[in-house]
Design a protein around this motif. Structure first.
Motif, PDB file in Angstrom:
ATOM      1  N   GLU A 178      40.510  64.729  41.134  1.00  0.00           N
ATOM      2  CA  GLU A 178      40.040  63.347  41.217  1.00  0.00           C
ATOM      3  C   GLU A 178      41.190  62.375  41.492  1.00  0.00           C
ATOM      4  O   GLU A 178      42.360  62.680  41.235  1.00  0.00           O
ATOM      5  CB  GLU A 178      39.330  62.954  39.922  1.00  0.00           C
ATOM      6  CG  GLU A 178      38.071  63.750  39.650  1.00  0.00           C
ATOM      7  CD  GLU A 178      36.968  63.469  40.654  1.00  0.00           C
ATOM      8  OE1 GLU A 178      36.962  62.361  41.243  1.00  0.00           O
ATOM      9  OE2 GLU A 178      36.105  64.344  40.861  1.00  0.00           O
ATOM     10  N   SER A 179      40.841  61.215  41.969  1.00  0.00           N
ATOM     11  CA  SER A 179      41.830  60.184  42.303  1.00  0.00           C
ATOM     12  C   SER A 179      42.044  59.249  41.118  1.00  0.00           C
ATOM     13  O   SER A 179      41.181  59.152  40.228  1.00  0.00           O
ATOM     14  CB  SER A 179      41.342  59.379  43.516  1.00  0.00           C
ATOM     15  OG  SER A 179      40.131  58.702  43.183  1.00  0.00           O
ATOM     16  N   PHE A 184      41.239  58.872  36.442  1.00  0.00           N
ATOM     17  CA  PHE A 184      42.095  59.998  36.072  1.00  0.00           C
ATOM     18  C   PHE A 184      43.543  59.668  36.445  1.00  0.00           C
ATOM     19  O   PHE A 184      44.120  60.255  37.365  1.00  0.00           O
ATOM     20  CB  PHE A 184      41.620  61.275  36.764  1.00  0.00           C
ATOM     21  CG  PHE A 184      40.234  61.687  36.353  1.00  0.00           C
ATOM     22  CD1 PHE A 184      40.043  62.555  35.292  1.00  0.00           C
ATOM     23  CD2 PHE A 184      39.120  61.188  37.028  1.00  0.00           C
ATOM     24  CE1 PHE A 184      38.760  62.934  34.903  1.00  0.00           C
ATOM     25  CE2 PHE A 184      37.836  61.564  36.647  1.00  0.00           C
ATOM     26  CZ  PHE A 184      37.652  62.432  35.582  1.00  0.00           C
ATOM     27  N   THR A 185      44.115  58.718  35.730  1.00  0.00           N
ATOM     28  CA  THR A 185      45.451  58.227  36.066  1.00  0.00           C
ATOM     29  C   THR A 185      46.563  59.103  35.519  1.00  0.00           C
ATOM     30  O   THR A 185      47.697  59.020  35.975  1.00  0.00           O
ATOM     31  CB  THR A 185      45.624  56.807  35.508  1.00  0.00           C
ATOM     32  OG1 THR A 185      45.362  56.823  34.091  1.00  0.00           O
ATOM     33  CG2 THR A 185      44.638  55.847  36.184  1.00  0.00           C
ATOM     34  N   GLY A 202      29.970  61.110  26.435  1.00  0.00           N
ATOM     35  CA  GLY A 202      29.784  60.469  27.728  1.00  0.00           C
ATOM     36  C   GLY A 202      29.837  58.957  27.709  1.00  0.00           C
ATOM     37  O   GLY A 202      28.826  58.290  27.914  1.00  0.00           O
ATOM     38  N   TYR A 203      31.011  58.383  27.456  1.00  0.00           N
ATOM     39  CA  TYR A 203      31.139  56.919  27.442  1.00  0.00           C
ATOM     40  C   TYR A 203      30.904  56.312  28.815  1.00  0.00           C
ATOM     41  O   TYR A 203      30.425  55.188  28.925  1.00  0.00           O
ATOM     42  CB  TYR A 203      32.525  56.518  26.937  1.00  0.00           C
ATOM     43  CG  TYR A 203      32.724  56.798  25.475  1.00  0.00           C
ATOM     44  CD1 TYR A 203      31.807  56.362  24.521  1.00  0.00           C
ATOM     45  CD2 TYR A 203      33.839  57.499  25.043  1.00  0.00           C
ATOM     46  CE1 TYR A 203      31.997  56.626  23.181  1.00  0.00           C
ATOM     47  CE2 TYR A 203      34.028  57.759  23.693  1.00  0.00           C
ATOM     48  CZ  TYR A 203      33.111  57.327  22.772  1.00  0.00           C
ATOM     49  OH  TYR A 203      33.301  57.593  21.446  1.00  0.00           O
ATOM     50  N   GLY A 204      31.251  57.029  29.863  1.00  0.00           N
ATOM     51  CA  GLY A 204      31.047  56.513  31.209  1.00  0.00           C
ATOM     52  C   GLY A 204      32.175  55.652  31.723  1.00  0.00           C
ATOM     53  O   GLY A 204      32.071  55.094  32.820  1.00  0.00           O
ATOM     54  N   ASP A 205      33.265  55.504  30.938  1.00  0.00           N
ATOM     55  CA  ASP A 205      34.396  54.705  31.417  1.00  0.00           C
ATOM     56  C   ASP A 205      35.235  55.463  32.432  1.00  0.00           C
ATOM     57  O   ASP A 205      35.920  54.859  33.257  1.00  0.00           O
ATOM     58  CB  ASP A 205      35.261  54.254  30.239  1.00  0.00           C
ATOM     59  CG  ASP A 205      35.661  55.420  29.343  1.00  0.00           C
ATOM     60  OD1 ASP A 205      35.063  56.517  29.485  1.00  0.00           O
ATOM     61  OD2 ASP A 205      36.552  55.246  28.494  1.00  0.00           O
ATOM     62  N   ILE A 206      35.197  56.809  32.383  1.00  0.00           N
ATOM     63  CA  ILE A 206      35.875  57.634  33.380  1.00  0.00           C
ATOM     64  C   ILE A 206      34.840  58.602  33.934  1.00  0.00           C
ATOM     65  O   ILE A 206      34.301  59.439  33.207  1.00  0.00           O
ATOM     66  CB  ILE A 206      37.060  58.409  32.768  1.00  0.00           C
ATOM     67  CG1 ILE A 206      38.072  57.437  32.159  1.00  0.00           C
ATOM     68  CG2 ILE A 206      37.729  59.282  33.832  1.00  0.00           C
ATOM     69  CD1 ILE A 206      39.243  58.135  31.490  1.00  0.00           C
ATOM     70  N   VAL A 207      34.552  58.508  35.225  1.00  0.00           N
ATOM     71  CA  VAL A 207      33.495  59.310  35.840  1.00  0.00           C
ATOM     72  C   VAL A 207      34.036  59.968  37.101  1.00  0.00           C
ATOM     73  O   VAL A 207      34.634  59.290  37.950  1.00  0.00           O
ATOM     74  CB  VAL A 207      32.273  58.428  36.194  1.00  0.00           C
ATOM     75  CG1 VAL A 207      31.173  59.281  36.815  1.00  0.00           C
ATOM     76  CG2 VAL A 207      31.766  57.708  34.972  1.00  0.00           C
ATOM     77  N   PRO A 208      33.867  61.277  37.243  1.00  0.00           N
ATOM     78  CA  PRO A 208      34.326  61.934  38.478  1.00  0.00           C
ATOM     79  C   PRO A 208      33.529  61.462  39.687  1.00  0.00           C
ATOM     80  O   PRO A 208      32.324  61.195  39.585  1.00  0.00           O
ATOM     81  CB  PRO A 208      34.087  63.422  38.185  1.00  0.00           C
ATOM     82  CG  PRO A 208      33.038  63.450  37.128  1.00  0.00           C
ATOM     83  CD  PRO A 208      33.258  62.233  36.291  1.00  0.00           C
ATOM     84  N   ALA A 209      34.193  61.393  40.818  1.00  0.00           N
ATOM     85  CA  ALA A 209      33.554  60.886  42.036  1.00  0.00           C
ATOM     86  C   ALA A 209      33.274  61.976  43.050  1.00  0.00           C
ATOM     87  O   ALA A 209      32.366  61.842  43.872  1.00  0.00           O
ATOM     88  CB  ALA A 209      34.428  59.807  42.676  1.00  0.00           C
ATOM     89  N   THR A 210      34.012  63.076  43.028  1.00  0.00           N
ATOM     90  CA  THR A 210      33.841  64.143  44.020  1.00  0.00           C
ATOM     91  C   THR A 210      32.786  65.139  43.559  1.00  0.00           C
ATOM     92  O   THR A 210      32.561  65.308  42.351  1.00  0.00           O
ATOM     93  CB  THR A 210      35.172  64.880  44.244  1.00  0.00           C
ATOM     94  OG1 THR A 210      35.552  65.524  43.020  1.00  0.00           O
ATOM     95  CG2 THR A 210      36.264  63.904  44.657  1.00  0.00           C
ATOM     96  N   PRO A 211      32.133  65.817  44.489  1.00  0.00           N
ATOM     97  CA  PRO A 211      31.133  66.843  44.110  1.00  0.00           C
ATOM     98  C   PRO A 211      31.747  67.962  43.265  1.00  0.00           C
ATOM     99  O   PRO A 211      31.111  68.446  42.326  1.00  0.00           O
ATOM    100  CB  PRO A 211      30.641  67.366  45.461  1.00  0.00           C
ATOM    101  CG  PRO A 211      30.882  66.237  46.408  1.00  0.00           C
ATOM    102  CD  PRO A 211      32.147  65.575  45.945  1.00  0.00           C
ATOM    103  N   LEU A 212      32.985  68.366  43.590  1.00  0.00           N
ATOM    104  CA  LEU A 212      33.636  69.418  42.812  1.00  0.00           C
ATOM    105  C   LEU A 212      33.917  68.953  41.378  1.00  0.00           C
ATOM    106  O   LEU A 212      33.710  69.696  40.414  1.00  0.00           O
ATOM    107  CB  LEU A 212      34.937  69.838  43.494  1.00  0.00           C
ATOM    108  CG  LEU A 212      35.729  70.949  42.788  1.00  0.00           C
ATOM    109  CD1 LEU A 212      34.890  72.203  42.648  1.00  0.00           C
ATOM    110  CD2 LEU A 212      37.027  71.224  43.567  1.00  0.00           C
ATOM    111  N   GLY A 213      34.342  67.705  41.261  1.00  0.00           N
ATOM    112  CA  GLY A 213      34.599  67.160  39.937  1.00  0.00           C
ATOM    113  C   GLY A 213      33.335  67.068  39.096  1.00  0.00           C
ATOM    114  O   GLY A 213      33.342  67.348  37.890  1.00  0.00           O
TER     115      GLY A 213
END
Length: 293
Positions: A178-179, A184-185, A202-213
């Protein structure tokens, strides 16, 4: 308590001692009931005073009621000390410390500037109910839980170490995939995401954007569901084991060899043999001396 409290002297101090520290007389029961009501009311005042709307409207009333309870508990503690032969023993005990904590924060607010933060400690007053209700009979059950926790500690620590490794691996993987724009810093931030995902919070503050993620996230969540019962099962098994050891004896029956008897059992449940080999069966001696019909 691990020590025995005794009244200071005959007369008033002894009568007060029986009322305050015992519960087998009508006066002692009435005192315990009144103290329970006072404790619950004082805790209710503390809770309500923390609500801004109530504090703004009834702040003055809460202030005077709180001081009334503080004076009441201060007088009660003074009477407790007065009727004891060795009051220092009581003040050093668990319940003596709780009694002091119940009143000290309010007095410190008056005497020490900036001590307002200690007022929340007054909520510990509710712990005094344990003494009044004589809940020390449940210490045995608490001991069983502590014993089970000690026995399962190594397995639980091993389990959490494994979970930590899994979380770190998934976090490093997601940090690579992820970026930073997705949150994902860093790897520590990714570890935070992995723990939140594994526990299915699942707070939702960090969410993967790619299909693999997203696919890895689903695997991690399913993994969390599958392993959440492991420490619970280990601890439950140890609790059952502790209960069995506390209730049952390992001594075998001299008659049939059965070794699962309750500790209070005097005769074998399977064959009826007298279990205590160091003493004689009283029923057997009675039968031997019984005249023939």
């Amino acid at each position: 308590m691990s020590f025995h409290l005794t009244p200071g002297a005959e007369g008033l101090r002894t009568r007060l001692f029986h009322i305050i520290f015992e519960s087998d007389t009508p006066g002692a029961k009435a005192f315990d009931l009144a103290l329970i009501i006072a404790i619950l009311m004082s805790v209710a005042v503390i809770l309500l005073s923390s609500v801004e709307a109530y504090a703004t409207r009834y702040g003055a009333i809460f202030f005077y009621v709180e001081w009334a309870f503080t004076l009441l508990f201060t007088i009660e503690l003074a009477v407790r000390i007065y009727c004891l032969e060795r009051p220092t023993l009581y003040l050093k005990s668990f319940y003596g410390i709780i009694d002091l904590i119940a009143i000290l924060p309010t007095w410190l607010v008056l005497l020490v500037p900036g001590a307002q933060g200690l007022v929340i400690v007054r909520l510990l007053r509710v712990l005094r109910i344990f003494r009044i209700l004589r809940l020390m009979e449940f210490v045995g059950e608490a001991r069983l839980l502590i014993d089970a926790l000690k026995r399962s500690l190594r397995q639980i620590l091993l389990f959490f170490s494994s979970i930590l490794m899994v979380v770190t691996l998934f976090a490093a993987l997601m940090y690579t995939i992820e970026s930073p724009e997705a949150g994902f810093t860093s790897i520590p931030m990714s570890i935070y995401w992995a723990i939140v995902s594994m526990t299915t919070v699942g707070y939702g503050d960090i969410v993967p954007a790619t299909p693999l993620g997203k696919s890895i996230t689903m695997i991690l969540m399913l993994l969390g569901y599958s392993i959440i019962a492991v420490p619970t099962g280990v601890f439950s098994a140890q609790v059952i084991r502790s209960i069995r050891e506390d209730r049952y004896s390992d001594e075998a029956c001299p008659g049939c060899g059965h070794d699962r008897h309750e500790k209070r059992a005097r005769y074998c449940l399977r064959c009826g043999t007298w279990l205590d080999e160091e003493s004689e069966d009283p029923h057997k001696s009675k039968l031997e001396h019984r005249p023939d019909k």
